[in-house]
Design a protein around this motif. Structure first.
Motif, PDB file in Angstrom:
ATOM      1  N   LEU A  46       0.827  -1.203   0.000  1.00 38.49           N
ATOM      2  CA  LEU A  46       0.000   0.000   0.000  1.00 38.49           C
ATOM      3  C   LEU A  46       0.865   1.259   0.000  1.00 38.49           C
ATOM      4  N   ASP A  47       0.265   2.355  -0.427  1.00 34.19           N
ATOM      5  CA  ASP A  47       0.932   3.663  -0.365  1.00 34.19           C
ATOM      6  C   ASP A  47       0.724   4.276   1.016  1.00 34.19           C
ATOM      7  N   ILE A  48       1.466   3.766   1.985  1.00 26.17           N
ATOM      8  CA  ILE A  48       1.390   4.232   3.370  1.00 26.17           C
ATOM      9  C   ILE A  48       2.808   4.385   3.900  1.00 26.17           C
ATOM     10  N   GLY A  55       0.774  -2.911   4.569  1.00 27.05           N
ATOM     11  CA  GLY A  55      -0.156  -2.544   5.622  1.00 27.05           C
ATOM     12  C   GLY A  55      -1.419  -3.377   5.641  1.00 27.05           C
ATOM     13  N   CYS A  56      -1.453  -4.458   4.837  1.00 27.79           N
ATOM     14  CA  CYS A  56      -2.648  -5.305   4.799  1.00 27.79           C
ATOM     15  C   CYS A  56      -2.313  -6.772   4.995  1.00 27.79           C
ATOM     16  N   LEU A 105      -5.906  -3.313   9.737  1.00 28.63           N
ATOM     17  CA  LEU A 105      -5.456  -3.278   8.353  1.00 28.63           C
ATOM     18  C   LEU A 105      -5.422  -1.850   7.838  1.00 28.63           C
ATOM     19  N   HIS A 106      -4.456  -1.560   6.989  1.00 27.66           N
ATOM     20  CA  HIS A 106      -4.278  -0.249   6.354  1.00 27.66           C
ATOM     21  C   HIS A 106      -3.882   0.841   7.362  1.00 27.66           C
ATOM     22  N   ASN A 107      -3.381   0.426   8.496  1.00 30.89           N
ATOM     23  CA  ASN A 107      -2.891   1.354   9.514  1.00 30.89           C
ATOM     24  C   ASN A 107      -1.366   1.392   9.417  1.00 30.89           C
ATOM     25  N   PRO A 108      -0.731   2.573   9.560  1.00 27.70           N
ATOM     26  CA  PRO A 108       0.734   2.646   9.440  1.00 27.70           C
ATOM     27  C   PRO A 108       1.485   1.846  10.490  1.00 27.70           C
TER      28      PRO A 108
END
Length: 385
Positions: A80-82, A100-101, A356-359
């Motif tokens: 992901l773009d994180i 991040g997933c 999920l999708h958390n830095p």
């Protein structure tokens, strides 16, 4: 129950997972990740490899000792773009990108499964391992399906798995039907007449119109959808204006729609268009609506869901199997594969941690062997000698 031979893979899988985590690549840019997977598959003695179903990703074919049916196992490989915020020795080395997933974990699970199967070919049939790119937003599964993945190989069933933080550790969650919602996006472009903020009567106000459209869209769920049907309409962006004293000529509204049935999607799309154009007419501006259906709903097939449940029960026991849990309003492009052939998608509880999708998210390595054991149990059921 997890066998000793699968437990013996754990340290290798952790190393693979940490390497992939440190080198994240996003949708259709997973060049180094794909090469890493290919090198590992070749080292396992798997030589039937195919890379022509998508710009990145790889498909491997593992034949059992006897002829039989074909099934497929799938893992997503993209990041992901994180910007990662973890303090770990295998933190992302690519600025602004991170796993991040948990796709790094999914990839390690399928690599472990492939290694085990290459060394234990006592099954009747063929297993296709699908390392799929671009699950996040870009529909890599759809690309592979459209490029003939299931036309070239006589695959009769496909299985996928996803880790779920903050669900009970090493518990499986499997539904007979819907697991995840469809994912649609919409964009509403509003064009009016710009004016000085001190003389609004000389213009046609796009911001006022946009706010009324946003309010109107909220009536779709509350007044148009059957209360017993699931639907989420979310406005996620409003863009307009550049300075303090000008009423802008243009405004843009963007958002998403989530549902479990095509009929609900049809209704939501129709109402978004009616509300946007109707309110625009009221305020004497123009509204153009672009509605795109990105991912269909992820809906398990009954027979394969039952196979998945039996496999999970053999690995973790009945007490660790959760059947027909509330589905998620998130989306998953594995749905395109389930539209093409029968299959099942399951969640594997990863215990407490960042979502999920958390830095601060990090895949829990304690579920790696559970994931491999589940895939092997599915193969043993589907392709029993």
């Amino acid at each position: 129950m997890i066998s000793n031979s699968i437990n013996d893979l754990k340290s290798e899988m952790i190393a693979w997972r940490h390497h992939i985590h440190a080198h994240p690549e996003t949708a259709f840019e997973e060049v180094k990740t794909t090469q890493f997977i290919i090198e590992k598959l070749q080292s396992f003695g798997i030589t039937q490899l195919y890379t022509d179903f998508a710009p990145t990703g790889v498909v491997g074919v593992i034949k059992g000792n006897k002829e039989g049916r074909w099934i497929a196992l799938r893992a997503d490989i993209d990041a992901l773009d994180i910007i990662e915020e973890n303090n770990i020795n295998y933190c992302s080395t690519i600025s602004g990108k991170m796993h991040g997933c948990g796709h790094d974990g999914h990839t390690a699970i399928l690599l472990g499964t492939a290694k085990y199967l290459s060394e234990h070919r006592d099954f009747s049939g063929t297993v296709v391992v699908i390392f799929q790119p671009a699950e996040e937003n870009e529909g890599g599964a759809q690309v592979m399906v459209e490029n003939g993945l299931f036309d070239r190989f006589p695959i009769e069933a496909v299985y996928g798995i996803h880790n779920q933080p903050n669900m009970q550790l090493n518990h499986f969650y499997i539904n007979h039907g819907p697991m995840m919602a469809s994912y649609d996006v919409f964009e509403i472009k509003i064009t009016g007449i710009g004016a000085h903020a001190a003389a609004p009567h000389l213009g046609k106000d796009t911001i006022l119109t946009a706010t009324q459209i946003v309010n109107g869209l909220q009536s779709i769920v509350s007044r148009n959808a059957d209360p017993l049907s699931s639907l989420v309409v979310s406005v996620t962006q409003i863009h307009s204006g550049d300075t303090w004293n000008v009423l802008p000529q243009h405004a843009v509204i963007r958002g998403t729609v989530r549902a479990f049935s095509a009929q609900v999607q049809d209704m939501a799309e129709s109402r978004i268009k009616q509300i946007a154009t109707g309110i625009a007419t009221t305020f004497e501006v123009k509204a153009e609506v672009d509605y795109q259906r990105r991912y269909p709903a992820t809906i398990n097939h009954a027979k394969q869901a039952k196979i998945a449940m039996t496999a999970a029960k053999k690995i973790v026991g009945e007490d660790h199997l959760i059947i027909d849990h509330n589905p998620s309003m998130g989306a998953e492009d594995f749905a395109f594969m389930l539209q093409k052939i029968p299959g099942a998608y399951v969640w594997l509880g990863a215990g407490s941690g960042a979502n999920l999708h958390n830095p601060a998210f990090n895949f829990n390595d304690e579920v790696l062997t559970t994931g491999v054991s589940y895939f092997i149990a599915v193969v043993n059921q589907e392709l029993a000698s």
